[in-house]
Design a protein around this motif. Structure first.
Motif, PDB file in Angstrom:
ATOM      1  N   GLY A  57     -20.406  31.564 -27.388  1.00 30.26           N
ATOM      2  CA  GLY A  57     -21.885  30.971 -28.134  1.00 30.26           C
ATOM      3  C   GLY A  57     -21.547  30.162 -29.150  1.00 30.26           C
ATOM      4  N   VAL A  58     -23.058  28.836 -28.499  1.00 27.47           N
ATOM      5  CA  VAL A  58     -22.510  27.890 -29.836  1.00 27.47           C
ATOM      6  C   VAL A  58     -23.208  27.947 -31.034  1.00 27.47           C
ATOM      7  CG1 VAL A  58     -23.512  25.262 -29.923  1.00 27.47           C
ATOM      8  CG2 VAL A  58     -23.156  26.499 -27.854  1.00 27.47           C
ATOM      9  N   ASN A  59     -22.552  27.255 -31.630  1.00 24.66           N
ATOM     10  CA  ASN A  59     -22.949  28.154 -33.187  1.00 24.66           C
ATOM     11  C   ASN A  59     -23.414  26.620 -34.046  1.00 24.66           C
ATOM     12  OD1 ASN A  59     -22.721  28.185 -36.831  1.00 24.66           O
ATOM     13  ND2 ASN A  59     -21.510  29.986 -36.681  1.00 24.66           N
ATOM     14  N   ASP A  60     -24.309  26.621 -34.200  1.00 21.39           N
ATOM     15  CA  ASP A  60     -25.568  25.448 -34.454  1.00 21.39           C
ATOM     16  C   ASP A  60     -24.657  24.856 -36.489  1.00 21.39           C
ATOM     17  OD1 ASP A  60     -26.295  23.416 -35.437  1.00 21.39           O
ATOM     18  OD2 ASP A  60     -28.063  23.750 -34.104  1.00 21.39           O
ATOM     19  N   ALA A  61     -24.381  24.259 -36.656  1.00 21.51           N
ATOM     20  CA  ALA A  61     -23.735  24.879 -38.422  1.00 21.51           C
ATOM     21  C   ALA A  61     -24.651  24.028 -39.129  1.00 21.51           C
ATOM     22  CB  ALA A  61     -22.089  24.220 -38.476  1.00 21.51           C
ATOM     23  N   HIS A  62     -25.236  23.197 -38.956  1.00 27.91           N
ATOM     24  CA  HIS A  62     -26.558  22.535 -39.209  1.00 27.91           C
ATOM     25  C   HIS A  62     -27.908  21.350 -38.836  1.00 27.91           C
ATOM     26  CE1 HIS A  62     -27.290  19.594 -42.722  1.00 27.91           C
ATOM     27  NE2 HIS A  62     -27.761  18.789 -41.940  1.00 27.91           N
ATOM     28  N   ASP A  63     -28.771  22.866 -39.532  1.00 31.27           N
ATOM     29  CA  ASP A  63     -29.977  22.419 -38.423  1.00 31.27           C
ATOM     30  C   ASP A  63     -30.807  22.701 -39.968  1.00 31.27           C
ATOM     31  OD1 ASP A  63     -32.382  21.373 -37.149  1.00 31.27           O
ATOM     32  OD2 ASP A  63     -32.093  23.863 -35.738  1.00 31.27           O
ATOM     33  N   HIS A  64     -32.612  21.946 -39.553  1.00 29.20           N
ATOM     34  CA  HIS A  64     -33.939  22.487 -40.772  1.00 29.20           C
ATOM     35  C   HIS A  64     -34.243  22.921 -39.649  1.00 29.20           C
ATOM     36  CE1 HIS A  64     -31.548  19.267 -43.305  1.00 29.20           C
ATOM     37  NE2 HIS A  64     -30.958  19.356 -42.476  1.00 29.20           N
ATOM     38  N   VAL A  65     -35.040  24.560 -39.622  1.00 29.77           N
ATOM     39  CA  VAL A  65     -36.040  24.773 -39.542  1.00 29.77           C
ATOM     40  C   VAL A  65     -36.761  25.737 -40.356  1.00 29.77           C
ATOM     41  CG1 VAL A  65     -36.108  26.430 -37.955  1.00 29.77           C
ATOM     42  CG2 VAL A  65     -33.631  25.864 -38.280  1.00 29.77           C
TER      43      VAL A  65
ATOM     44  N   ALA B  45     -43.284  32.372 -38.257  1.00 27.93           N
ATOM     45  CA  ALA B  45     -43.462  33.506 -37.381  1.00 27.93           C
ATOM     46  C   ALA B  45     -43.299  32.534 -36.019  1.00 27.93           C
ATOM     47  CB  ALA B  45     -43.226  34.474 -37.317  1.00 27.93           C
ATOM     48  N   ASP B  46     -44.446  32.471 -34.993  1.00 28.17           N
ATOM     49  CA  ASP B  46     -44.678  32.067 -33.978  1.00 28.17           C
ATOM     50  C   ASP B  46     -43.403  31.120 -33.478  1.00 28.17           C
ATOM     51  OD1 ASP B  46     -46.732  34.060 -33.653  1.00 28.17           O
ATOM     52  OD2 ASP B  46     -47.840  32.456 -33.816  1.00 28.17           O
ATOM     53  N   TYR B  47     -43.873  30.158 -34.428  1.00 28.11           N
ATOM     54  CA  TYR B  47     -42.778  29.087 -34.614  1.00 28.11           C
ATOM     55  C   TYR B  47     -41.183  28.680 -34.737  1.00 28.11           C
ATOM     56  CZ  TYR B  47     -40.190  25.021 -36.715  1.00 28.11           C
ATOM     57  OH  TYR B  47     -38.994  24.033 -37.005  1.00 28.11           O
ATOM     58  N   LEU B  48     -40.801  30.509 -35.105  1.00 28.69           N
ATOM     59  CA  LEU B  48     -39.085  30.721 -35.355  1.00 28.69           C
ATOM     60  C   LEU B  48     -39.127  31.217 -33.406  1.00 28.69           C
ATOM     61  CD1 LEU B  48     -38.905  32.468 -38.719  1.00 28.69           C
ATOM     62  CD2 LEU B  48     -37.615  30.093 -37.914  1.00 28.69           C
ATOM     63  N   THR B  49     -40.218  32.296 -33.669  1.00 25.71           N
ATOM     64  CA  THR B  49     -39.911  32.809 -31.369  1.00 25.71           C
ATOM     65  C   THR B  49     -39.619  31.826 -30.448  1.00 25.71           C
ATOM     66  OG1 THR B  49     -40.689  34.721 -32.414  1.00 25.71           O
ATOM     67  CG2 THR B  49     -40.795  33.779 -30.342  1.00 25.71           C
ATOM     68  N   ALA B  50     -40.484  30.646 -31.069  1.00 24.60           N
ATOM     69  CA  ALA B  50     -40.128  29.295 -29.976  1.00 24.60           C
ATOM     70  C   ALA B  50     -39.360  28.550 -29.996  1.00 24.60           C
ATOM     71  CB  ALA B  50     -41.830  28.722 -30.393  1.00 24.60           C
ATOM     72  N   TYR B  51     -38.792  28.666 -31.511  1.00 24.51           N
ATOM     73  CA  TYR B  51     -37.287  27.640 -31.155  1.00 24.51           C
ATOM     74  C   TYR B  51     -36.492  28.378 -31.308  1.00 24.51           C
ATOM     75  CZ  TYR B  51     -33.630  26.258 -34.434  1.00 24.51           C
ATOM     76  OH  TYR B  51     -32.426  25.448 -34.910  1.00 24.51           O
ATOM     77  N   ALA B  52     -36.375  30.142 -31.519  1.00 25.24           N
ATOM     78  CA  ALA B  52     -34.777  30.852 -31.206  1.00 25.24           C
ATOM     79  C   ALA B  52     -34.940  30.937 -29.234  1.00 25.24           C
ATOM     80  CB  ALA B  52     -35.411  32.128 -31.261  1.00 25.24           C
ATOM     81  N   GLN B  53     -35.876  30.940 -28.768  1.00 26.53           N
ATOM     82  CA  GLN B  53     -36.032  30.872 -26.911  1.00 26.53           C
ATOM     83  C   GLN B  53     -35.260  29.801 -26.927  1.00 26.53           C
ATOM     84  OE1 GLN B  53     -36.395  33.602 -25.205  1.00 26.53           O
ATOM     85  NE2 GLN B  53     -36.553  34.631 -26.856  1.00 26.53           N
ATOM     86  N   ARG B  54     -35.365  28.012 -27.258  1.00 29.40           N
ATOM     87  CA  ARG B  54     -35.281  26.921 -27.144  1.00 29.40           C
ATOM     88  C   ARG B  54     -34.023  26.828 -26.606  1.00 29.40           C
ATOM     89  NH1 ARG B  54     -33.875  22.679 -30.482  1.00 29.40           N
ATOM     90  NH2 ARG B  54     -35.204  22.959 -31.728  1.00 29.40           N
ATOM     91  N   ARG B  55     -33.364  27.461 -28.501  1.00 27.81           N
ATOM     92  CA  ARG B  55     -32.323  27.313 -28.598  1.00 27.81           C
ATOM     93  C   ARG B  55     -30.869  28.390 -27.324  1.00 27.81           C
ATOM     94  NH1 ARG B  55     -30.495  24.684 -33.248  1.00 27.81           N
ATOM     95  NH2 ARG B  55     -29.069  23.783 -31.337  1.00 27.81           N
TER      96      ARG B  55
ATOM     97  N   PRO C  94     -33.703  37.030 -31.555  1.00 25.17           N
ATOM     98  CA  PRO C  94     -32.703  37.497 -31.123  1.00 25.17           C
ATOM     99  C   PRO C  94     -31.230  36.612 -31.446  1.00 25.17           C
ATOM    100  CG  PRO C  94     -33.709  36.718 -28.953  1.00 25.17           C
ATOM    101  CD  PRO C  94     -34.864  35.765 -30.114  1.00 25.17           C
ATOM    102  N   LEU C  95     -31.351  35.031 -32.305  1.00 24.71           N
ATOM    103  CA  LEU C  95     -30.682  34.223 -33.013  1.00 24.71           C
ATOM    104  C   LEU C  95     -29.886  35.178 -34.184  1.00 24.71           C
ATOM    105  CD1 LEU C  95     -32.120  31.090 -32.863  1.00 24.71           C
ATOM    106  CD2 LEU C  95     -30.069  31.313 -31.246  1.00 24.71           C
ATOM    107  N   ARG C  96     -28.735  34.536 -34.450  1.00 23.72           N
ATOM    108  CA  ARG C  96     -28.230  35.063 -35.583  1.00 23.72           C
ATOM    109  C   ARG C  96     -28.433  33.382 -36.019  1.00 23.72           C
ATOM    110  NH1 ARG C  96     -24.984  39.524 -35.035  1.00 23.72           N
ATOM    111  NH2 ARG C  96     -23.337  39.023 -32.990  1.00 23.72           N
TER     112      ARG C  96
END
Length: 517
Positions: free
Chosen positions: A80-88, A224-234, A264-266
């Motif tokens: 799995g891809v590990n994104d080392a730098h994002d702003h969430v 929380a809704d934003y994080l859920t949508a973000y996780a599905q996109r990633r 589900p994301l780490r």
């Protein structure tokens, strides 16, 4: 046929068997990331870990049938891809205002003004207006007065698409209790006119302090809704881990949203200390986080960017006299953070873009401790535009890890010197867009495709001290696995950026399934 089984008997006392194999991925083209055995065809998973690899496409050399088997139909498989730098956490607030020209394409002042006027006429009284723009508008000295006029009776803010700098109208400043007497925010600048009056422009940490307050106002449920949508996109992009520079919201809001969303994301959450507008600092209470989330490390932004002329350079900016940019903090602040990294083993992440900033970091490190001590700390330098020439060997000797490099950075030279490099999206650049850019033969700094897979996997794992768990598909590692829409080692260069995940597995569990029903 070769069966590779886990050697660590203390963790898995027996070989793969029917009782242990919960999931068998078979008939794939598996890139393991292990130089001693780079390819396999089948992967056996027990619980959250890989227990065996097989060269048999059917996995027939596993002794018994698993609980579930998936035929990958020859598709390409990697860690799995590990994104080392994002702003969430940039949750929308107020009325989001857009221009016909996308922000990254630098919309002109006329478009920005028209969009704000239209939004002000339609929004409920007192609603915040938020527009993202480019340097044409952010650097224009007439922008504050334009914003006052165009927004009418609404508080309004324009922020930079590259994340550094905002402009706020007078009503917005009053709403935020910002006045001509307001003290400076550490690491930032409230820009003032010659008479000491606020202009409305806020740079670096001052701007982030404002944005943190506004994004936090969205609340826990919306986040929380934003994080859920973000996780599905990633997950659909093939990302299984994200290392978050957490400065978009106050920790109490963001961490509560992480608990509620339980995506589900780490998530590795890296503290990004930003003093609040009232002068207070945040308390990080990181208890009761989901199993896949943790708080680790701290980030400091030492300078700005070349876009706004705030990256600190050894040579002046063209057309700006003697201006060379500036440091956000004095060298003593940097020295204090480096000391914490040494004495308390605090993982340290430093945004250092200008070459003068990079040299300062390396100078301080060399003066404070031996290279061997620093190599154990793996200090990260994000973007690292200034690590060139003689600085490359110095950075390699000190064990620097470079995170979120621009695609045209000298990645090949860094890797040849032994510097780990970690992909980061930084709010953009999906992994296989970045992959296409860094492998493009037209890029003078391009690397091989297998090397680029390492930028997406093993480099980020090293950058978070997780190389024993993540980044490769070998027995004993966590089963974070992506099955891709095409083989990125053989696909045409022109199609690489279109790559997506068709199956994303995190800890042995299917987190995204994009296969046809």
């Amino acid at each position: 046929m070769i069966l590779l089984v886990l050697a660590w008997s203390s963790l898995f006392p027996a070989c793969a068997s029917a009782a242990q194999v919960d999931l068998l991925l078979r008939n794939g083209r598996v890139f393991t990331g292990d130089p001693s055995h780079p390819w396999a065809s089948s992967i056996a998973i027990s619980g959250e870990r890989i227990v065996a690899l097989s060269d048999d496409p059917l996995g027939a050399d596993l002794s018994m049938q698993p609980a579930r088997a998936i035929d990958l139909e020859g598709r390409f498989v990697m860690a799995g891809v590990n994104d080392a730098h994002d702003h969430v956490g940039g949750v929308p607030f107020g009325q989001v205002v857009t221009t016909p020209t996308p922000a990254m394409r630098n919309p002109p002042m006329s478009e920005v003004r028209a969009a704000l006027v239209a939004a002000a006429g339609a929004a409920a009284p007192g609603t915040w207006l938020h527009l993202v723009a480019g340097p044409l508008v952010l650097a224009d000295p007439t922008t504050p007065s334009m914003l006052d006029e165009a927004a009418g009776d609404h508080p309004a803010i324009i922020s930079a698409w590259w994340g550094h700098g905002v402009v706020i109208n007078a009503i917005g400043r009053r709403r935020l209790n910002l006045s001509d007497d307001s003290p400076e925010i550490p690491g930032g600048l409230l820009v003032r006119d010659p008479e000491g009056r606020l202009t409305g422009q806020l740079d670096e940490y001052a701007g982030w302090s404002v944005l943190k307050a506004l994004h936090s106002s969205a609340g826990v449920e919306a986040t929380a809704d934003y994080l859920t949508a973000y996780a599905q996109r990633r997950l659909a992009e093939g990302v299984t881990t994200v290392q978050i520079m957490e400065g978009n919201q106050s920790p109490d809001v963001f961490l509560a949203a992480v608990r509620r969303a339980d995506v589900p994301l780490r998530l590795r959450i890296i503290r990004f200390p930003i003093t609040n507008l009232d002068g207070s600092t945040d308390n990080w209470i990181a208890s009761d986080l989901p199993a896949r989330a943790r708080v680790s490390g701290v980030k400091w932004v030492l300078d700005g960017t070349p876009i706004d002329g705030l990256a600190y350079r050894t040579t002046p900016y063209e057309g700006r006299g003697d201006w060379r940019g500036r440091l956000n903090f004095d060298p003593e602040h940097l020295r204090a953070q480096l000391r914490l990294a040494l004495d308390q083993n605090e993982p340290l992440v430093l945004h250092a873009v200008g070459d003068a900033t990079a040299r300062l970091v390396l100078d301080q490190m060399e003066a404070m401790a031996a290279a061997e001590q620093w190599r154990q700390r793996r200090v990260r330098i994000e973007h690292a535009n200034g690590i060139t020439g003689a600085q490359v060997a110095r950075a390699a000797a000190l064990g620097i890890v470079i995170g979120q490099p621009r695609p045209t950075s000298p990645i090949r030279s860094w890797r040849e010197a032994g510097i780990p490099v970690a992909y980061g999206s930084d709010g953009g650049f999906p992994p296989f867009v970045a992959f296409a850019q860094v492998t493009d033969p037209a890029n003078p700094h391009s690397v091989s495709r297998e090397e680029a897979i390492g930028l997406l996997t093993t480099g980020p794992a090293l950058g978070e001290f997780a190389e024993a768990e993540l980044g490769r598909l070998v027995p004993g590692m966590l089963a974070d696995i992506v099955v891709l829409s095409q083989d990125i080692t053989t696909a045409p260069q022109t199609s690489l950026a279109e790559t997506r995940s068709v199956l994303t597995i995190v800890g042995g569990q299917i987190a995204f399934d994009g296969r046809a029903p």
